[in-house]
Design a protein around this motif. Structure first.
Motif: not given
Ligand SMILES: [Zn+2]
Length: 380
Positions: A244-249, A231-234, A217-219
């Motif tokens: 989570g943001l690092g995962v997305l990067q 959802a995938q990063a979470a 939800s936060i992302l």
């Protein structure tokens, strides 16, 4: 930052609201929570609420009064912000006031960011670790001794009092006996780095670890990330929004597609498919390899829960949900799941320590096949 946009911290929010409503708001509060769980976001939401001129009883600030407009942009004259700083120019001192416009931008873009993210944001060099200096402490004493200029409160946020070091002792008297209507909001990740003398003068409010749903939800809400990516990063963020943001990067490839290829090879005992998958994975970064393995563990755990708990609905996007449901029809035993989970954890351990990815991933694939056959493979 709005109160109801702080996800997954209902207990801390209710506790803070109770203090306020019973007119027992402590004058020094330490919000304690691990990285990426929202300590700073919560402190700023509370500050906004306290300074709002038309607040509702449920913690919601009105968003339209002059105070709200100022707190939203972190420019309210009674909201003082202290955080780890670095000199912005040669010869300049590391003081929050010199970094303040950058800090406002940073918080606006990344309210769940870590100190590491913040230092990256201002372009700190690798040996600039950030600091809250003695001079900054003396400045706080001076600023807070002035009368509140507009609001009913003067609020001093100290993000990461761990960075005060022993200089924090300068603040003891102020924290113990602050001027009237002054509230200290300290946001720490660990009590270890905070002086005992400061700790003992604050009321501790603990944050909860965030679940994957809250991180998602936060992302989505604070970072405008699509539902599927969030959802995938979470799933692999371990309750840490910054992670989570690092995962997305770091996300170079779609994790679900990689997982389908891998499991296809493992479950059909197809060495050729596994070999291709290992080659593909070997070309990705260590971080991506680790994230992928964490993702695999999460989906296996969801599949097992589907087997065990009637009506269990994993909080996953549709394509992952379908995949997990198919996986669950294999009716894994508890031993098989725990052995697979353990093998994956071991592979993560080796990858983090820079072992050769090809060898680790091939060994892992073969171990999983042994597990599925009901035998074991010698340790790596
Ligand atoms: Zn307002």
């Amino acid at each position: 930052m709005q109160w109801n946009a702080i996800y997954g911290q209902d207990k801390a929010k209710q506790g803070l609201l109770n203090y306020y409503q019973s007119e027992h708001l402590p004058h020094a509060i330490m919000i304690l929570g691990k990285e990426g769980t929202g300590g700073l976001a919560l402190a700023l939401a509370l500050a906004r609420y306290l300074l709002c001129e038309e607040k509702a009883a449920d913690g919601t600030a009105c968003s339209v009064c002059p105070a709200c407009l100022k707190t939203e942009n972190l420019v309210h004259p009674d909201l003082h912000l202290t955080f780890p700083s670095v000199p912005m120019k040669a010869g300049e001192k590391a003081m929050s006031k010199n970094n303040i416009s950058e800090f406002r931008k940073f918080v606006h873009e990344n309210p769940y960011g870590s100190v590491f993210d913040w230092l990256q944001f201002v372009g700190a060099t690798s040996n600039q670790k950030g600091n809250i200096s003695a001079e900054e402490c003396r400045q706080m004493i001076e600023t807070l001794s002035l009368k509140a200029s507009e609001g009913a409160y003067k609020i001093q946020v100290i993000w990461r009092p761990e960075y005060l070091g022993k200089e924090g002792n300068i603040l003891l008297k102020l924290i113990e006996e602050p001027p009237p209507n002054t509230v200290f909001l300290l946001v720490a990740e660990s009590t270890d780095g905070v002086l005992d003398t400061i700790l003992s003068r604050t009321q501790l409010v603990r944050l909860q670890p965030l679940g994957a749903e809250a991180v998602q939800s936060i992302l989505m809400q604070h970072y405008s990330i699509s539902e599927r990516d969030a959802a995938q990063a979470a799933q692999i963020a371990e309750g840490n929004v910054a992670q989570g943001l690092g995962v997305l990067q770091q996300s170079e490839k779609d994790l679900l597609e990689l997982l389908k290829q891998w499991f296809n090879g493992v479950f059909t005992f197809n060495g050729l498919l596994i070999g291709k998958w290992v080659e593909l994975m070997d070309k990705t970064s260590k971080v991506q390899q680790k994230n992928f393995l964490l993702f695999a563990q999460q989906l296996l755990a969801h599949a097992f829960r589907i087997q065990l708990i009637p009506g269990y609905q994993p909080p996953l996007p549709e394509d992952e949900l379908q995949f997990v449901r198919r996986l669950s029809t294999r009716n894994f035993s508890a031993d098989t799941i725990s052995s697979m989970d353990e093998s994956i954890s071991k592979a993560i351990y080796h990858i983090e320590r820079n072992a050769n990815a090809k060898i680790v991933l091939l060994h892992l694939s073969v171990s999983l096949q042994y597990t599925l056959k009901g035998t074991t493979l010698k340790a790596l």
